[in-house]
Enzyme design. Structure first.
Site, short mmCIF file in Angstrom:
data_model
loop_
_atom_site.label_atom_id
_atom_site.label_comp_id
_atom_site.label_asym_id
_atom_site.label_seq_id
_atom_site.Cartn_x
_atom_site.Cartn_y
_atom_site.Cartn_z
N HIS A 112 0.83 -1.21 0.00
CA HIS A 112 0.00 0.00 0.00
C HIS A 112 0.87 1.26 0.00
O HIS A 112 0.69 2.15 -0.85
CB HIS A 112 -0.91 -0.02 1.24
CG HIS A 112 -1.78 1.19 1.38
ND1 HIS A 112 -3.12 1.18 1.04
CD2 HIS A 112 -1.53 2.46 1.82
CE1 HIS A 112 -3.64 2.39 1.25
NE2 HIS A 112 -2.68 3.17 1.74
N GLU A 113 1.79 1.34 0.93
CA GLU A 113 2.63 2.53 1.03
C GLU A 113 3.54 2.67 -0.19
O GLU A 113 3.84 3.78 -0.63
CB GLU A 113 3.44 2.53 2.32
CG GLU A 113 2.60 2.54 3.59
CD GLU A 113 1.59 3.68 3.64
OE1 GLU A 113 1.83 4.74 3.02
OE2 GLU A 113 0.54 3.52 4.29
N HIS A 154 1.74 4.48 -2.91
CA HIS A 154 1.87 5.93 -2.75
C HIS A 154 3.24 6.40 -3.28
O HIS A 154 3.34 7.44 -3.94
CB HIS A 154 1.77 6.32 -1.27
CG HIS A 154 0.38 6.34 -0.72
ND1 HIS A 154 -0.66 7.02 -1.32
CD2 HIS A 154 -0.14 5.78 0.41
CE1 HIS A 154 -1.76 6.88 -0.59
NE2 HIS A 154 -1.47 6.13 0.46
N HIS A 185 3.37 6.78 -6.94
CA HIS A 185 2.66 8.00 -7.35
C HIS A 185 3.62 9.20 -7.31
O HIS A 185 3.55 10.10 -8.17
CB HIS A 185 1.47 8.22 -6.41
CG HIS A 185 0.37 9.03 -6.99
ND1 HIS A 185 -0.78 9.32 -6.28
CD2 HIS A 185 0.20 9.64 -8.19
CE1 HIS A 185 -1.60 10.05 -7.03
NE2 HIS A 185 -1.03 10.26 -8.19
#
Length: 670
Positions: free
Chosen positions: A461-462, A465, A468
């Protein structure tokens, strides 16, 4: 004596000289940077030339480079490696920074110039990104109160400064409660716990200078304790301490802070002409209004609650079989759910962890990024802010893209949770700069470090990010990377979680810690089959928190947030054996700052899209389909906030999804 925070950073990739930075450097550096930024902004505001995009909007983009540098380093350290000195600095800096922002947003000549450029926008022949940046700058000034005058303008400044102080206090109180509580465990108390939990408890005891193992409120330790400890009395003590964070009375109690925060937010919204804070906050999000948020949460709540209630009956039956003739309690749920999962799916969390080594899961995330986007990762030997942190250079076709820093282990100086931040954003104006991106997690430290499946999902999940940020390709850092609507920012992170469940990824990287053997096909099948296990519980605890957050910010601010919380939960018919994921006194998403205030629903809003987005890969030919990967990078990961979020998603997928994809993904579809 030279202050390294104010010197040119000439080391590799322009990284901060962490080995030279001391806490005493931050105060003078921040004061210098604030004064420098105000002088730069004043020069823009007082420019005698007629206002243009170049001399006003781009002029602002040139301001504050040193302030960004100093604050980027400080706030990363304040969250991930706090000290009493840094906590004192945080209390000093928060009102200073709020006053600084108020001075800029309250600069009337500056706002007049911005407004003049905005009014002339149709004749300026701006690029699409420039038009977007102009709109955002103008909107930000309006929403910050730049159009207010007299007493209203002064009151807005007071509110913002007070909110900054309260947010810092809330965060530090929570950290103090988490840091100060521990429960010694005698050898008999370790009975029934898997080896990895015992090892984590012993490591926690060593870190705290205890004579033996201890239980702490670190999520990576307390959750497995609640899952595996057969001692119901100890589980009750541990659970009650965990949910009491921020509500223990005394100096670290957050309940009065929460009430004041909500009242100030309401007043702030009304000064700007909004009925309530939720209407103000959601105006610029994809959802657009509280009604749209409630519609989504209600659509998920009913099937989730029904599933949770059915699951509760099965867990109570297991309790009865253990001779416990009491009602299922919150400190029972994880323990009996774990036993049920082992019985129904023959999946043992303790055995599974031996295949989920931290280093191998990092390799898995890197490999997925390589197969999707052609990224390469090379370990760096550079000074960092803590011995646990490590860094990699990120390249593509030999070209430098970013520096990625991973800080994965829990420690007493680190706030709870997991997050991604950037010490430097990507931009091409006023000069080319590549990002420095940090992932911070709170995994139990061991050698080798083993993860739960939940931990591995958090890592992915991290890292979503981080992608991105690393793949950002825009001109202005104002719209770079994760500078997007709050209910869109979780799309890349939650989407990347799906690659953890791709069988070929687990076959290669889920290898046994001792033998190196790949995860057996039988276990792999069980892992994937159990992916939606206990989703009734997970969805109920999350949606309840999101509903309370929304209710706090709609209508008049509640004088007693705890009473309001109880009222909302009663209205929902909250199952007695499930607690909110984040109760008010430790709801840092909502009260540590404005970030997720009236916006905790965002994870679920993004999940509607991430389920649909991964389906696009499956429909196109598989998880690593190169054309879909290119579309994902082009329209979402590299685009940052250069367009409205809905436009970006439509460019990627061609349509907006419905809630059905989310319900199907969670196993809650009818």
């Amino acid at each position: 004596m030279t202050n390294p925070l104010l010197s040119d950073w000439t080391g590799p990739f322009g990284l901060p000289p962490f080995d030279l930075i001391e806490d005493a450097h931050f105060g003078p550096a921040l004061d210098t940077a604030l004064a420098e930024d105000l002088a730069e902004v004043a020069a823009v505001a007082e420019n005698p030339e007629p206002p243009t995009f170049a001399n006003t909007i781009e002029g602002l983009m040139r301001c504050g480079a040193r302030l960004d540098r100093v604050s980027g380093v400080f706030f990363n350290l304040a969250g991930s490696d706090s000290t009493p000195a840094r906590e004192a600095l945080m209390r000093e800096f928060s009102p200073k920074l709020a006053a600084h922002a108020a001075a800029i947003y309250g600069n009337q000549p500056l706002f007049d110039r911005i407004r003049a450029v905005w009014q002339a926008r149709e004749a300026l022949e701006l690029t699409a990104e420039q038009a977007r940046v102009l709109m955002l700058v103008h909107r930000n000034f309006i929403r910050a109160g730049a159009a207010l005058e007299g007493e209203a303008a002064e009151r807005m400044k007071e509110i913002k400064q007070r909110l900054a102080v309260l947010g810092t206090s809330f965060t530090q109180n929570l950290l103090a409660d988490e840091r100060d509580w521990s429960m010694p465990l005698a050898e008999a108390d370790l009975e029934g716990l898997p080896g990895f939990v015992v090892a984590s408890a012993r490591a926690a005891g060593e870190e705290r200078g205890a004579e033996g193992p201890v239980l702490t409120l670190s999520r990576s330790l307390i959750v497995p304790f609640l899952q595996f400890s057969p001692r119901r009395d100890l589980r009750e003590i541990a659970y009650k301490a965990w949910v009491a964070r921020g509500a223990n009375g005394g100096e670290t109690d957050n309940r009065e802070i929460a009430a004041e925060v909500l009242a100030l937010r309401q007043e702030r919204a009304q000064l700007l002409g909004y009925a309530d804070f939720a209407s103000y906050k959601l105006e610029t999000e994809m959802a657009g209004s509280p009604d749209k948020v409630r519609e989504l949460l209600a659509a998920v709540w009913a099937p989730a609650k029904a599933q949770a209630e059915a699951d509760a009956q099965l867990l109570e039956e297991r309790m009865r079989a253990d001779g416990v003739n009491e009602a299922l309690a919150p400190w029972d749920w994880r323990y009996y759910a774990q036993k049920r999962r082992k019985a129904e799916h023959d999946l043992d969390e303790a055995a599974l962890k031996h295949y989920l080594q931290l280093d191998r899961m990092i390799e898995a995330a890197f490999d997925c990024a390589h197969r999707l986007f052609g990224l390469e990762f090379q370990a760096l030997d550079v000074p960092l802010y803590h011995p646990d942190a490590r860094a990699w250079e990120v390249t593509r076709n030999g070209q430098h893209l970013a520096v990625f820093i991973g800080d994965y282990f829990a420690r007493g100086s680190k706030r709870s949770g997991a997050w991604c931040s950037a010490m430097r954003m990507q931009a091409r104006f006023p000069e080319e700069q590549r990002p420095i991106v940090v992932n911070v997690c709170n995994f139990a430290k061991a050698d080798p470090a083993l993860l739960s499946y939940d931990d591995a999902r958090t890592l992915f999940h991290e890292f979503g990010h981080a992608l991105h940020q690393m793949l950002s390709d825009v001109t202005y850092d104002m719209v770079a990377g994760t500078s997007v609507a709050r209910d869109f920012v979780e799309l890349p992170s939650q989407l990347f979680e799906h690659w953890l469940e791709v069988p070929e990824v687990l076959r290669v990287f889920a290898t046994h810690v001792e033998t190196g053997a790949a995860m057996p096909q039988e276990m792999l099948d069980k892992v994937l089959k159990a992916a939606n296990f206990d989703q009734g519980f997970a969805t109920v605890e999350y949606v309840a928190s999101a509903m309370v957050d929304l209710a706090f910010h709609e209508g008049a601010a509640p004088a007693d947030p705890m009473a309001k919380q109880a009222e909302v939960l009663a209205g929902l018919g909250m199952p007695a054996a499930i607690g909110m994921r984040h109760a008010t006194p430790h709801f840092a998403h909502v009260f540590a700052g404005d970030g997720y205030s009236s916006g905790y629903y965002s994870y679920m809003w993004s999940e509607v899209m991430d389920a649909d987005a991964f389906a696009a890969f499956e429909e196109a030919g598989g998880a690593f389909d190169p054309e879909m990967a290119k579309k994902l990078e082009t329209h979402i990961l590299s685009a940052g906030g250069s367009q409205e979020a809905e436009a970006l998603y439509l460019a990627f997928r061609g349509r907006m999804p419905g809630v059905e994809a989310l319900l199907k993904g969670r196993g809650l579809a009818a």
